[in-house]
Design an enzyme around this catalytic site. Structure first.
Site, PDB file in Angstrom:
ATOM      1  N   LEU A  54      -1.124  -2.371 -19.143  1.00 21.01           N
ATOM      2  CA  LEU A  54      -0.048  -1.200 -18.619  1.00 21.01           C
ATOM      3  C   LEU A  54      -0.501   0.106 -17.752  1.00 21.01           C
ATOM      4  O   LEU A  54      -1.882   0.541 -17.843  1.00 21.01           O
ATOM      5  CB  LEU A  54       0.321  -0.590 -19.860  1.00 21.01           C
ATOM      6  N   VAL A  55      -0.216   0.150 -16.663  1.00 18.99           N
ATOM      7  CA  VAL A  55      -0.747   1.011 -15.497  1.00 18.99           C
ATOM      8  C   VAL A  55       0.788   1.612 -15.148  1.00 18.99           C
ATOM      9  O   VAL A  55       1.605   0.967 -14.837  1.00 18.99           O
ATOM     10  CB  VAL A  55      -1.158   0.379 -14.414  1.00 18.99           C
ATOM     11  N   SER A  67      -2.770  -9.878 -13.582  1.00 18.80           N
ATOM     12  CA  SER A  67      -1.995  -9.314 -14.437  1.00 18.80           C
ATOM     13  C   SER A  67      -2.358  -9.967 -15.671  1.00 18.80           C
ATOM     14  O   SER A  67      -2.683 -10.955 -15.853  1.00 18.80           O
ATOM     15  CB  SER A  67      -0.656  -9.044 -14.410  1.00 18.80           C
ATOM     16  N   ARG A 121       6.910  -2.932   3.134  1.00 16.14           N
ATOM     17  CA  ARG A 121       8.164  -2.917   3.811  1.00 16.14           C
ATOM     18  C   ARG A 121       8.594  -1.679   4.154  1.00 16.14           C
ATOM     19  O   ARG A 121       9.088  -1.468   5.193  1.00 16.14           O
ATOM     20  CB  ARG A 121       9.135  -3.569   2.936  1.00 16.14           C
ATOM     21  N   VAL A 126       6.066  -9.348   2.900  1.00 18.20           N
ATOM     22  CA  VAL A 126       5.347 -10.706   2.643  1.00 18.20           C
ATOM     23  C   VAL A 126       6.081 -11.854   2.264  1.00 18.20           C
ATOM     24  O   VAL A 126       5.545 -12.942   2.304  1.00 18.20           O
ATOM     25  CB  VAL A 126       4.124 -10.420   1.465  1.00 18.20           C
ATOM     26  N   PRO A 165      -4.735  -6.173 -14.827  1.00 21.99           N
ATOM     27  CA  PRO A 165      -4.669  -4.918 -15.458  1.00 21.99           C
ATOM     28  C   PRO A 165      -3.302  -5.346 -16.411  1.00 21.99           C
ATOM     29  O   PRO A 165      -2.522  -6.181 -16.409  1.00 21.99           O
ATOM     30  CB  PRO A 165      -4.071  -3.922 -14.566  1.00 21.99           C
ATOM     31  N   TYR A 193       8.212 -13.460 -14.408  1.00 23.04           N
ATOM     32  CA  TYR A 193       7.208 -12.689 -14.031  1.00 23.04           C
ATOM     33  C   TYR A 193       5.720 -13.266 -14.624  1.00 23.04           C
ATOM     34  O   TYR A 193       4.753 -13.259 -13.937  1.00 23.04           O
ATOM     35  CB  TYR A 193       7.272 -11.205 -14.654  1.00 23.04           C
ATOM     36  N   ALA A 216       0.924  -1.246  -0.013  1.00 26.48           N
ATOM     37  CA  ALA A 216      -0.024  -0.024  -0.031  1.00 26.48           C
ATOM     38  C   ALA A 216       0.896   1.415  -0.059  1.00 26.48           C
ATOM     39  O   ALA A 216       0.358   2.353   0.306  1.00 26.48           O
ATOM     40  CB  ALA A 216      -0.907   0.037   1.274  1.00 26.48           C
ATOM     41  N   THR A 217       2.320   1.141  -0.235  1.00 25.06           N
ATOM     42  CA  THR A 217       3.040   2.309  -0.132  1.00 25.06           C
ATOM     43  C   THR A 217       3.152   3.203  -1.499  1.00 25.06           C
ATOM     44  O   THR A 217       3.663   4.015  -1.492  1.00 25.06           O
ATOM     45  CB  THR A 217       4.516   1.962   0.277  1.00 25.06           C
TER      46      THR A 217
END
Ligand code: NDP
Ligand code: 8X3
Length: 259
Positions: A189-190, A144, A38, A65, A187, A157, A14-15
């Site tokens: 490309l973000v 993804s 982290r 995690v 998603p 990936y 969430a950072t």
């Protein structure tokens, strides 16, 4: 639309990017948030901002995690008023490198598999028993397009996100005799810090990924996640695949040259 007012939502990663936008969207909708990542100090800043903007309760947990024992300890030692997690958003994830398998770095592979697959499994395994015992809960993955289609130089990936897709589908089957739901938002490309992480801070190379097209924003993805979470209890949005209009597949992107 079902309300998520006062629901307890755990968001990993969430950072930054998509996870941070999800935290904002859920806070705006009145949820109580447990944020994990982290970078603890940054997480505290984001938590303070969310509390001030949305008058909602936010708990920040510094967590990697990949650290199995730390993940289970973090969930087991949640204060009682935070322990009944309603929604888990498995967002934390990393891409590392973009190269042919025969020149790939095994430490990059370890990081992707440990984070995107094993980390997601640890968090899910830690949170799910409570959901099953309460007969309520929703697990939402950030998968993804890379988990739907392979692309050149993306083998590991890709493999990590194909694994997320398999886990999502199998978990939904495991839980079919319960009211629990499992969704995935996948998603293309973000524009986030994603490519900077992939190319280890090479800003020029990272920027090129989004050159000549309008990428999706993290807020676009957050809106889709919120949609999944706010359907009535009898409706499970199993999967949302979304990408920029100028992207048709993992490998086909239309770029408009700059004038
Ligand atoms: P960012 O790099 O902007 O954000 C990644 C987040 O994951 C950060 O908050 C980071 O926090 C966290 N994270 C990374 N490793 C760990 C870890 N070991 N433990 C806890 N948190 C961790 O990228 P995005 O927002 O783009 O990525 C979010 C998710 O979306 C990922 O799963 C990614 O694969 C997926 N995705 C991204 C797309 C894109 O084009 N951007 C498209 C499709 C899917 P910290 O460093 O503080 O730990
Ligand atoms: C991120 C999307 O296509 O850059 O998961 O791998 S892609």
């Amino acid at each position: 639309m079902a309300s998520i007012q006062d629901r307890i939502v755990l968001v990993t990663g969430a950072t930054s990017g998509i996870g941070k936008s999800i935290a904002h969207a859920f806070a705006e909708a009145g949820a109580r948030l447990i944020l994990a990542a982290r970078r603890g100090a940054l997480l505290e800043e984001i938590a303070a901002d969310l509390r001030a903007r949305h008058q909602t309760r936010v708990l920040a947990i510094e967590l990697d995690v990949r650290e199995r024992d730390a993940v289970f300890a973090a969930v087991e030692t949640l204060p009682a008023e935070w322990s009944a997690i309603d929604i888990l958003v498995n967002n934390a994830g990393v891409p590392r490198g973009l190269e042919k398998l025969h020149t790939g770095k095994t430490e990059d592979w370890d990081e992707m598999i440990d984070t995107n697959v094993k980390g997601l499994l640890y968090v899910t395994r830690a949170v799910l028993p409570g959901m099953v015992a309460r007969n309520a809960g929703h697990v939402i993955m950030i998968g993804s397009i890379a988990g739907q289609e392979a692309y050149p130089m993306g083998a590991v990936y890709n493999a990590s996100k194909f694994a997320v897709d398999a886990i999502t589908k199998s978990l939904r089957m495991d839980l079919v005799d319960t009211p629990l739901r499992v969704s995935t938002v996948d998603p293309g490309l973000v524009e986030t810090n994603f490519s900077m992480v992939r190319f280890r801070g090479d800003a020029e190379r990272a920027k090129k990924v989004y050159d000549g097209l309008e990428p999706c924003t993290p807020d676009d993805v957050a809106e889709a996640v919120l949609f999944c979470a706010t359907r009535p209890p009898h409706v499970s949005v199993n999967q949302i695949v979304m990408m920029p209009t100028a992207q048709a597949s993992a490998t086909l992107v239309h770029r408009t040259p700059k004038a």
